[in-house]
Design an enzyme around this catalytic site. Structure first.
Site, mmCIF file in Angstrom:
data_model
loop_
_atom_site.group_PDB
_atom_site.id
_atom_site.type_symbol
_atom_site.label_atom_id
_atom_site.label_comp_id
_atom_site.label_asym_id
_atom_site.label_seq_id
_atom_site.Cartn_x
_atom_site.Cartn_y
_atom_site.Cartn_z
ATOM 1 N N ASP A 40 4.784 31.154 22.399
ATOM 2 C CA ASP A 40 4.978 32.000 21.219
ATOM 3 C C ASP A 40 5.649 31.148 20.151
ATOM 4 O OD1 ASP A 40 5.820 34.171 19.425
ATOM 5 O OD2 ASP A 40 5.419 35.490 21.132
ATOM 6 N N ASN A 41 5.262 31.327 18.889
ATOM 7 C CA ASN A 41 5.968 30.596 17.827
ATOM 8 C C ASN A 41 7.063 31.460 17.204
ATOM 9 O OD1 ASN A 41 4.451 32.369 16.368
ATOM 10 N ND2 ASN A 41 3.583 30.859 14.960
ATOM 11 N N THR B 188 6.379 36.669 14.766
ATOM 12 C CA THR B 188 6.628 38.114 14.869
ATOM 13 C C THR B 188 7.166 38.481 16.253
ATOM 14 O OG1 THR B 188 4.323 38.567 15.497
ATOM 15 C CG2 THR B 188 4.868 38.725 13.146
ATOM 16 N N TYR C 278 -7.192 40.338 9.498
ATOM 17 C CA TYR C 278 -6.988 40.651 10.925
ATOM 18 C C TYR C 278 -8.317 41.032 11.569
ATOM 19 C CZ TYR C 278 -4.874 42.939 15.030
ATOM 20 O OH TYR C 278 -4.512 43.308 16.306
ATOM 21 N N ARG D 279 4.680 49.711 11.522
ATOM 22 C CA ARG D 279 3.707 50.597 12.155
ATOM 23 C C ARG D 279 4.279 52.006 12.263
ATOM 24 N NH1 ARG D 279 0.880 46.885 16.733
ATOM 25 N NH2 ARG D 279 2.937 45.966 16.862
HETATM 26 N N1 UDP Z 1 1.326 55.346 8.502
HETATM 27 C C1 UDP Z 1 2.087 56.305 7.839
HETATM 28 N N2 UDP Z 1 3.385 55.999 7.555
HETATM 29 C C2 UDP Z 1 3.976 54.827 7.916
HETATM 30 C C3 UDP Z 1 3.203 53.866 8.610
HETATM 31 C C4 UDP Z 1 1.883 54.155 8.884
HETATM 32 O O1 UDP Z 1 1.600 57.397 7.494
HETATM 33 O O2 UDP Z 1 5.175 54.642 7.612
HETATM 34 C C5 UDP Z 1 -0.057 55.671 8.824
HETATM 35 C C6 UDP Z 1 -1.062 54.604 8.383
HETATM 36 O O3 UDP Z 1 -1.479 54.838 7.057
HETATM 37 C C7 UDP Z 1 -2.178 54.789 9.390
HETATM 38 C C8 UDP Z 1 -1.467 55.274 10.643
HETATM 39 O O4 UDP Z 1 -0.193 55.742 10.215
HETATM 40 O O5 UDP Z 1 -3.069 55.796 8.954
HETATM 41 C C9 UDP Z 1 -1.266 54.188 11.694
HETATM 42 O O6 UDP Z 1 -0.697 53.088 11.048
HETATM 43 P P1 UDP Z 1 -0.177 51.792 11.810
HETATM 44 O O7 UDP Z 1 0.400 50.897 10.770
HETATM 45 O O8 UDP Z 1 0.691 52.190 12.921
HETATM 46 O O9 UDP Z 1 -1.456 51.105 12.454
HETATM 47 P P2 UDP Z 1 -3.034 51.137 12.219
HETATM 48 O O10 UDP Z 1 -3.526 52.138 13.179
HETATM 49 O O11 UDP Z 1 -3.339 51.525 10.797
HETATM 50 O O12 UDP Z 1 -3.435 49.751 12.515
#
Ligand code: UDP
Length: 323
Positions: free
Chosen positions: A38-39, A42, A153, A194
């Site tokens: 791992d670097n 994150t 990604y 997330r």
């Molecule tokens: N989301 C949200 N509020 C947050 C973070 C994410 O409403 O503070 C929403 C985001 O727009 C997406 C979903 O939750 O529709 C899941 O987002 P996440 O970043 O967890 O991962 P993704 O499934 O999009 O890769």
């Protein structure tokens, strides 16, 4: 000594990350020796802190987008799990994200080929983009915007899948591809952006929950122990096509926010924020392939998994929650 030699050896890239560290715990409990790479861009050393002094565990700080040098090591499995994985992370690190999906996959496949090891690629539901087919089956090719902010990604992982299949077909490397759907559990970074850590962190600090858009977009959340079990079973199988691993229990993000408020007992309200570009409207795995090929399906109920996760974040917040 003889016993040690006979243990299977696994390399886990991204070993200090959320999934990588849980995978390592499972591999060690199955009697593997593990080399984590791992670097720490994150990843978090605290995720593997409990393994310090374990003779079957070895950590190497290295960026796998550069050549991986592990001479004199017998290696049986290479799990390529290194990548920024939250939308905020890969927006901040677009080029490292592209590189670890492309060059990192090339290097780890090269390692697997050289060592005659089984190669397991951590791929993603993002391969399906903003899907026009619902739920998503493995034979759906996806709806991805290659030049959008998430493209770094999504396209890196799609390239990684193509590279993996090429090594399988051309070099006869024994490969697996797991398409990982939204996963949650202890060791997620509190501030990785997330939705799971964001909502739990906000609820536990009495802040409003930041729902993006109108919250009608859906996700299907899998508890980490279930996910790791599916990945382990896939690694031990002989199946080369991609396999979805996730929990089909689907909910809207607004429902998810309400559940977090209910389960934490917070008094938080909901604060609606703009929807990020190319945010998938729906996401739900079709797991019939995993059921048929691996005899796997998730077992942990949402309420149980989310309570363990909330407990983890409660402690992380107490400890200043610096990451
Ligand atoms: N989301 C949200 N509020 C947050 C973070 C994410 O409403 O503070 C929403 C985001 O727009 C997406 C979903 O939750 O529709 C899941 O987002 P996440 O970043 O967890 O991962 P993704 O499934 O999009 O890769």
């Amino acid at each position: 000594m003889a016993e040690k030699k006979s243990k299977p050896v696994s390399v886990v890239t991204g070993g200090a990350g959320f999934l990588g560290s849980h995978l390592i715990d499972r591999l060690l409990s199955e009697g593997h020796r593990v080399i984590a790479i791992d670097n720490l861009v994150t990843g978090n050393p605290a995720n593997i802190g409990h393994l310090a002094g374990n003779k079957d565990f070895h950590f190497v700080k290295h960026n796998v987008s550069n050549f991986i040098f592990l001479p004199n090591e017998k290696i049986d499995y290479v799990f390529h799990f290194a990548s920024p994985a939250s939308p905020i992370d890969y927006l901040e690190l677009p080029i490292p994200t592209l590189k670890v999906g492309a060059l990192g996959t090339h290097n780890t496949l090269g390692l697997a080929k050289d060592k005659k090891a089984t190669f397991i690629l951590a791929s993603t539901s993002e391969c399906y983009g903003d899907p026009l087919v619902h739920p998503q089956k493995e034979d759906y090719w996806g709806n991805v915007n290659p030049i959008g902010p998430r493209g770094v990604y999504d396209e890196a992982k799609r390239f990684a899948e193509a590279m993996t299949m090429a090594y399988h077909r051309y070099h006869k490397v024994d490969t697996r591809i797991v398409r990982i759907f939204n996963t949650y559990g202890p060791r997620m970074r509190l501030r990785d952006g997330r939705v799971v850590p964001a909502f739990i962190g906000q609820a536990l600090s009495g802040k409003p929950l930041s729902v993006f858009g109108d919250g009608s977009q859906t996700r299907s959340f899998c508890y980490v122990a279930d996910l790791i079990d599916g990945i382990f079973k896939l690694a031990m199988s002989d199946f080369h096509e991609p396999v979805n691993i996730g929990n089909p229990r689907e909910m809207t993000i607004k429902q998810f926010a309400e559940e977090i408020i209910r389960i934490t007992g917070a008094r938080s309200t909901i604060d609606y924020k703009p929807l990020p570009v190319d945010d998938p409207q729906v996401r739900q795995p079709d797991i019939s392939r995993a059921k048929k090929v691996l005899g796997w399906e998730p077992k942990v109920r949402f309420e149980e998994g989310i309570k363990k996760t909330i407990e983890y974040f409660r402690n992380a917040l107490k400890g200043a929650g610096s990451n």
